[in-house]
Design a protein around this motif. Structure first.
Motif, PDB file in Angstrom:
ATOM      1  N   THR A 122      51.336 -17.908  48.911  1.00 12.88           N
ATOM      2  CA  THR A 122      52.732 -17.505  49.089  1.00 12.88           C
ATOM      3  C   THR A 122      52.892 -16.369  50.091  1.00 12.88           C
ATOM      4  O   THR A 122      52.102 -15.428  50.117  1.00 12.88           O
ATOM      5  CB  THR A 122      53.317 -17.054  47.734  1.00 12.88           C
ATOM      6  N   ILE A 123      53.949 -16.477  50.903  1.00  9.79           N
ATOM      7  CA  ILE A 123      54.431 -15.343  51.689  1.00  9.79           C
ATOM      8  C   ILE A 123      55.723 -14.867  51.037  1.00  9.79           C
ATOM      9  O   ILE A 123      56.679 -15.634  50.909  1.00  9.79           O
ATOM     10  CB  ILE A 123      54.699 -15.726  53.152  1.00  9.79           C
ATOM     11  N   LEU A 124      55.732 -13.629  50.598  1.00  7.94           N
ATOM     12  CA  LEU A 124      56.888 -13.039  49.938  1.00  7.94           C
ATOM     13  C   LEU A 124      57.522 -12.008  50.864  1.00  7.94           C
ATOM     14  O   LEU A 124      56.892 -11.017  51.221  1.00  7.94           O
ATOM     15  CB  LEU A 124      56.454 -12.376  48.625  1.00  7.94           C
ATOM     16  N   HIS A 125      58.762 -12.264  51.272  1.00  6.22           N
ATOM     17  CA  HIS A 125      59.509 -11.301  52.072  1.00  6.22           C
ATOM     18  C   HIS A 125      60.441 -10.524  51.158  1.00  6.22           C
ATOM     19  O   HIS A 125      61.376 -11.093  50.591  1.00  6.22           O
ATOM     20  CB  HIS A 125      60.310 -12.009  53.163  1.00  6.22           C
ATOM     21  N   ILE A 126      60.168  -9.227  51.007  1.00  2.80           N
ATOM     22  CA  ILE A 126      61.049  -8.397  50.204  1.00  2.80           C
ATOM     23  C   ILE A 126      62.268  -8.022  51.051  1.00  2.80           C
ATOM     24  O   ILE A 126      62.253  -8.174  52.278  1.00  2.80           O
ATOM     25  CB  ILE A 126      60.328  -7.139  49.676  1.00  2.80           C
ATOM     26  N   PRO A 127      63.365  -7.539  50.429  1.00  2.50           N
ATOM     27  CA  PRO A 127      64.600  -7.306  51.191  1.00  2.50           C
ATOM     28  C   PRO A 127      64.531  -6.089  52.102  1.00  2.50           C
ATOM     29  O   PRO A 127      63.780  -5.145  51.863  1.00  2.50           O
ATOM     30  CB  PRO A 127      65.640  -7.102  50.088  1.00  2.50           C
ATOM     31  N   ASN A 128      65.328  -6.156  53.158  1.00  2.00           N
ATOM     32  CA  ASN A 128      65.481  -5.028  54.052  1.00  2.00           C
ATOM     33  C   ASN A 128      65.979  -3.821  53.258  1.00  2.00           C
ATOM     34  O   ASN A 128      66.810  -3.953  52.358  1.00  2.00           O
ATOM     35  CB  ASN A 128      66.477  -5.383  55.170  1.00  2.00           C
ATOM     36  N   VAL A 129      65.492  -2.641  53.596  1.00  2.00           N
ATOM     37  CA  VAL A 129      65.844  -1.440  52.835  1.00  2.00           C
ATOM     38  C   VAL A 129      67.332  -1.120  52.893  1.00  2.00           C
ATOM     39  O   VAL A 129      67.854  -0.374  52.058  1.00  2.00           O
ATOM     40  CB  VAL A 129      65.036  -0.214  53.315  1.00  2.00           C
ATOM     41  N   ASN A 130      68.038  -1.668  53.870  1.00  3.50           N
ATOM     42  CA  ASN A 130      69.474  -1.420  53.987  1.00  3.50           C
ATOM     43  C   ASN A 130      70.322  -2.469  53.273  1.00  3.50           C
ATOM     44  O   ASN A 130      71.551  -2.368  53.265  1.00  3.50           O
ATOM     45  CB  ASN A 130      69.886  -1.368  55.470  1.00  3.50           C
ATOM     46  N   SER A 131      69.669  -3.459  52.683  1.00  2.00           N
ATOM     47  CA  SER A 131      70.405  -4.522  52.011  1.00  2.00           C
ATOM     48  C   SER A 131      70.751  -4.117  50.585  1.00  2.00           C
ATOM     49  O   SER A 131      70.142  -3.210  50.008  1.00  2.00           O
ATOM     50  CB  SER A 131      69.585  -5.817  51.995  1.00  2.00           C
ATOM     51  N   VAL A 132      71.717  -4.839  50.000  1.00  2.00           N
ATOM     52  CA  VAL A 132      72.131  -4.513  48.630  1.00  2.00           C
ATOM     53  C   VAL A 132      71.038  -4.883  47.631  1.00  2.00           C
ATOM     54  O   VAL A 132      70.993  -4.324  46.521  1.00  2.00           O
ATOM     55  CB  VAL A 132      73.440  -5.240  48.266  1.00  2.00           C
ATOM     56  N   GLU A 133      70.161  -5.798  48.005  1.00  2.27           N
ATOM     57  CA  GLU A 133      69.109  -6.215  47.073  1.00  2.27           C
ATOM     58  C   GLU A 133      67.984  -5.189  46.974  1.00  2.27           C
ATOM     59  O   GLU A 133      67.242  -5.156  45.998  1.00  2.27           O
ATOM     60  CB  GLU A 133      68.514  -7.568  47.513  1.00  2.27           C
ATOM     61  N   SER A 134      67.840  -4.371  47.980  1.00  5.43           N
ATOM     62  CA  SER A 134      66.750  -3.404  48.015  1.00  5.43           C
ATOM     63  C   SER A 134      66.947  -2.285  46.997  1.00  5.43           C
ATOM     64  O   SER A 134      68.076  -1.855  46.745  1.00  5.43           O
ATOM     65  CB  SER A 134      66.629  -2.797  49.417  1.00  5.43           C
ATOM     66  N   THR A 135      65.843  -1.800  46.450  1.00  7.54           N
ATOM     67  CA  THR A 135      65.891  -0.636  45.560  1.00  7.54           C
ATOM     68  C   THR A 135      65.832   0.657  46.381  1.00  7.54           C
ATOM     69  O   THR A 135      65.866   1.746  45.815  1.00  7.54           O
ATOM     70  CB  THR A 135      64.708  -0.648  44.580  1.00  7.54           C
ATOM     71  N   LYS A 136      65.704   0.518  47.710  1.00  4.69           N
ATOM     72  CA  LYS A 136      65.639   1.624  48.670  1.00  4.69           C
ATOM     73  C   LYS A 136      64.262   2.299  48.687  1.00  4.69           C
ATOM     74  O   LYS A 136      64.094   3.312  49.370  1.00  4.69           O
ATOM     75  CB  LYS A 136      66.733   2.681  48.428  1.00  4.69           C
ATOM     76  N   ASP A 137      63.315   1.752  47.955  1.00  3.83           N
ATOM     77  CA  ASP A 137      61.952   2.278  48.000  1.00  3.83           C
ATOM     78  C   ASP A 137      60.996   1.093  48.103  1.00  3.83           C
ATOM     79  O   ASP A 137      60.537   0.554  47.097  1.00  3.83           O
ATOM     80  CB  ASP A 137      61.642   3.111  46.757  1.00  3.83           C
ATOM     81  N   LYS A 138      60.713   0.679  49.325  1.00  2.96           N
ATOM     82  CA  LYS A 138      59.948  -0.544  49.557  1.00  2.96           C
ATOM     83  C   LYS A 138      58.525  -0.448  49.009  1.00  2.96           C
ATOM     84  O   LYS A 138      57.968  -1.452  48.558  1.00  2.96           O
ATOM     85  CB  LYS A 138      59.915  -0.873  51.045  1.00  2.96           C
ATOM     86  N   HIS A 139      57.943   0.726  49.039  1.00  9.70           N
ATOM     87  CA  HIS A 139      56.567   0.864  48.555  1.00  9.70           C
ATOM     88  C   HIS A 139      56.499   0.720  47.037  1.00  9.70           C
ATOM     89  O   HIS A 139      55.567   0.115  46.501  1.00  9.70           O
ATOM     90  CB  HIS A 139      55.978   2.202  49.008  1.00  9.70           C
ATOM     91  N   ASN A 140      57.479   1.280  46.352  1.00 11.68           N
ATOM     92  CA  ASN A 140      57.543   1.108  44.898  1.00 11.68           C
ATOM     93  C   ASN A 140      57.778  -0.347  44.531  1.00 11.68           C
ATOM     94  O   ASN A 140      57.283  -0.830  43.500  1.00 11.68           O
ATOM     95  CB  ASN A 140      58.649   1.987  44.298  1.00 11.68           C
TER      96      ASN A 140
END
Length: 210
Positions: A54-72
């Motif tokens: 699998t390739i998993l693309h997490i959301p952009n940090v500016n998107s509403v889906e993001s928790t704003k902490d990509k590393h976490n």
């Protein structure tokens, strides 16, 4: 190219399914969506199957889906799958022991900010030539266009993508012909909108239909 020059060419439509007809192994492609409520990290294991490459693309940090902490977010996903045994110092690849059965998984974290560490991982990925070289790639802006991992079975993307070109590029990561798969899947994990389910499903189907 100028419009008058474009008109000199014969237009040809070549879709994914015509492409699959020319393959030896990959014969079907699924394109779908999965809704979640709350944080996507709480729902990710509902759709992430670590038995599939699998390739998993997490959301952009500016998107509403993001928790704003990509590393976490990456750490949460890894913890949900299993226990980190080690991270190879030469390649940057994470060795993860799956909680369900103890199977060892190899994970590439392309969300890594350190350029030197990220380059180690990218170099490893470029040289992969075996099914056992990788199980899961977690990315944010990378691993879309021009990225080749033929063994990939599932492209899982979190969050709405406004660009059809971006979606096509992501789907293309899973549609390489390889003897480990007869089916490839693209799934968009989307936050449940505040609307009636029937209307939401209709809207999403309109987006996903070619």
């Amino acid at each position: 190219m100028a419009p008058e020059d474009e008109e000199k060419f014969t237009k040809v439509t070549y879709n994914y399914y015509e492409q699959l007809n020319g393959y030896d192994y990959l014969k079907s492609l699924g394109i779908g969506y999965h809704f979640y409520q709350g944080k996507y990290t709480d729902a990710i294991m509902e759709i992430l199957d670590t038995d599939k490459k699998t390739i998993l693309h997490i959301p952009n940090v500016n998107s509403v889906e993001s928790t704003k902490d990509k590393h976490n977010e990456v750490d949460f996903i890894l913890d949900a799958i299993g226990d980190v045994i080690k991270q190879d110092s030469d390649t940057g690849i994470i060795h993860l022991k799956r909680k369900s059965d103890g199977k060892m998984l190899k994970v590439a974290d392309l969300v890594e900010d350190n350029p030197r560490e990220r380059e180690k991982i990218v170099s490893y990925i470029r040289e992969m030539d075996s099914l056992d070289d990788m199980d899961l790639i977690i990315a944010l802006g990378m691993a879309k266009e021009g990225f080749d991992w033929p063994y990939c079975e599932h492209a899982l993307t979190v969050g709405y993508r406004g660009s059809l070109t971006e979606i096509i590029q992501i789907i293309g990561r899973a549609t390489r012909d390889s003897d480990n798969k007869t089916h490839a899947q693209f799934t968009n994990l989307i936050a449940q909108p505040d609307a009636a389910d029937d209307l939401v499903k209709l809207s999403v189907n309109n987006i996903l239909n070619p």
